[in-house]
Design a protein around this motif. Structure first.
Motif, short mmCIF file in Angstrom:
data_model
loop_
_atom_site.label_atom_id
_atom_site.label_comp_id
_atom_site.label_asym_id
_atom_site.label_seq_id
_atom_site.Cartn_x
_atom_site.Cartn_y
_atom_site.Cartn_z
N GLY A 258 71.56 56.42 -18.68
CA GLY A 258 72.10 55.85 -16.90
C GLY A 258 70.77 54.75 -16.22
N VAL A 259 71.99 53.80 -16.02
CA VAL A 259 70.94 52.38 -15.17
C VAL A 259 71.11 52.40 -14.11
CG1 VAL A 259 69.21 50.91 -15.13
CG2 VAL A 259 69.81 51.93 -17.04
N SER A 260 70.71 52.64 -12.99
CA SER A 260 70.85 52.25 -11.72
C SER A 260 70.48 50.07 -11.73
CB SER A 260 70.72 52.90 -10.59
OG SER A 260 70.34 53.87 -10.60
N THR A 261 71.19 49.62 -11.17
CA THR A 261 71.09 48.42 -10.84
C THR A 261 71.91 47.90 -9.30
OG1 THR A 261 73.10 47.62 -11.84
CG2 THR A 261 71.88 47.72 -13.30
N ASN B 193 67.37 62.65 -13.56
CA ASN B 193 66.67 61.42 -13.45
C ASN B 193 65.49 61.13 -13.85
OD1 ASN B 193 68.87 60.82 -11.83
ND2 ASN B 193 67.04 59.54 -9.64
N ASP B 194 65.15 60.43 -14.40
CA ASP B 194 63.34 59.85 -14.37
C ASP B 194 62.82 60.94 -15.74
OD1 ASP B 194 63.76 58.29 -12.39
OD2 ASP B 194 63.29 59.45 -11.08
N TYR B 195 62.74 61.92 -15.85
CA TYR B 195 62.34 63.05 -16.23
C TYR B 195 62.71 62.94 -18.30
CZ TYR B 195 60.06 63.32 -12.36
OH TYR B 195 59.20 63.89 -10.83
N GLY B 196 62.92 61.97 -19.23
CA GLY B 196 63.00 62.16 -20.05
C GLY B 196 62.84 62.77 -21.71
N ARG B 197 61.63 63.05 -21.54
CA ARG B 197 60.28 64.21 -21.75
C ARG B 197 61.71 65.59 -21.83
NH1 ARG B 197 56.16 61.17 -21.86
NH2 ARG B 197 55.63 59.68 -23.40
N ILE B 198 61.09 65.85 -20.16
CA ILE B 198 61.81 67.07 -19.80
C ILE B 198 63.31 67.46 -20.67
CG2 ILE B 198 62.36 69.14 -17.55
CD1 ILE B 198 58.94 67.61 -16.48
N LEU C 235 59.05 51.04 -18.44
CA LEU C 235 59.49 51.95 -19.87
C LEU C 235 59.23 50.31 -20.74
CD1 LEU C 235 61.26 55.27 -19.99
CD2 LEU C 235 59.35 54.96 -19.79
N THR C 236 59.95 49.36 -20.33
CA THR C 236 60.41 48.89 -21.25
C THR C 236 59.33 47.68 -21.20
OG1 THR C 236 61.61 47.22 -19.33
CG2 THR C 236 62.73 48.11 -20.52
N ASP C 237 57.60 47.92 -20.34
CA ASP C 237 57.04 47.30 -20.63
C ASP C 237 55.61 47.47 -21.58
OD1 ASP C 237 57.92 44.96 -18.16
OD2 ASP C 237 56.90 45.90 -16.80
N VAL D 160 69.85 60.82 -18.94
CA VAL D 160 68.70 61.03 -18.60
C VAL D 160 69.58 59.14 -17.24
CG1 VAL D 160 66.04 59.56 -18.45
CG2 VAL D 160 67.31 61.78 -19.99
N HIS D 161 68.92 59.49 -16.39
CA HIS D 161 69.24 58.48 -15.40
C HIS D 161 68.07 57.22 -14.66
CE1 HIS D 161 71.35 55.65 -12.91
NE2 HIS D 161 70.38 55.76 -11.72
N LEU D 162 67.78 56.41 -15.17
CA LEU D 162 66.86 55.67 -14.66
C LEU D 162 67.12 54.29 -13.45
CD1 LEU D 162 64.70 54.97 -18.67
CD2 LEU D 162 64.03 56.65 -16.62
N GLY D 163 65.65 54.39 -12.24
CA GLY D 163 66.14 53.17 -11.98
C GLY D 163 65.36 52.57 -12.34
N GLN D 164 65.66 51.61 -11.72
CA GLN D 164 65.02 49.37 -11.62
C GLN D 164 63.37 50.06 -12.44
OE1 GLN D 164 66.39 46.46 -13.52
NE2 GLN D 164 67.61 48.12 -13.06
N GLU D 165 62.76 50.76 -11.41
CA GLU D 165 60.93 50.74 -11.51
C GLU D 165 60.50 51.70 -12.62
OE1 GLU D 165 62.95 52.16 -8.68
OE2 GLU D 165 62.49 49.85 -6.96
N ASP D 166 61.43 52.81 -13.21
CA ASP D 166 61.15 53.30 -13.85
C ASP D 166 61.74 52.73 -15.20
OD1 ASP D 166 60.21 56.11 -12.46
OD2 ASP D 166 63.04 56.03 -11.68
#
Length: 130
Positions: free
Chosen positions: A88-91, A43-48, A67-69, A57-63
């Motif tokens: 993977g992304v939570s929605t 979860n969240d730590y793409g570089r690691i 990134l997309t902003d 890597v799994h990302l929540g909406q805030e994460d």
């Protein structure tokens, strides 16, 4: 324990820890998953995740939004893809689903199905019949 019981995919969620601790935990989890033939999703730590050889890597909406902003965030998403790391992304809503699909994830999690006390969730649990 999960991989010993036959889990093929493991999702590691660590909140509130420093980068060194996260890297250490990911390294240990990746070693356990690799030994058992399982795939580690971080979860969240793409570089690691990339540096430790995680499967995804799994990302929540805030994460995902963070990134997309920005161009730097989009570059990080491209780096995941270039490294072969799955996303993977939570929605929780149709709008979030559209935002997730725009970045080409490997999977999308829809929910919540059940209520949880392990984190703050803004959407109400839909239940298994949904």
């Amino acid at each position: 324990a999960a991989v010993a019981a036959g889990a093929r995919d493991v999702q590691l969620r660590i909140k509130g820890a420093g980068a060194a601790r996260v890297a250490s935990e990911v390294r240990g989890a990746q070693a356990a998953c690799a030994a058992a033939g399982a795939r580690l999703w971080v979860n969240d730590y793409g570089r690691i995740a990339v540096s430790e050889g995680a499967y995804g890597v799994h990302l929540g909406q805030e994460d995902l939004a963070a990134l997309t902003d920005s161009e730097a965030g989009m570059e990080e998403l491209r780096a995941l893809s270039d490294a072969g790391v799955r996303l993977g992304v939570s929605t929780h809503t149709f709008a979030e689903l559209a935002a997730a699909l725009a970045v080409g994830p490997s999977y999308v999690a829809l929910g919540p199905v059940f209520a949880t006390t392990s984190k703050r969730v803004v959407a109400a649990a839909a239940g298994p019949a949904a």
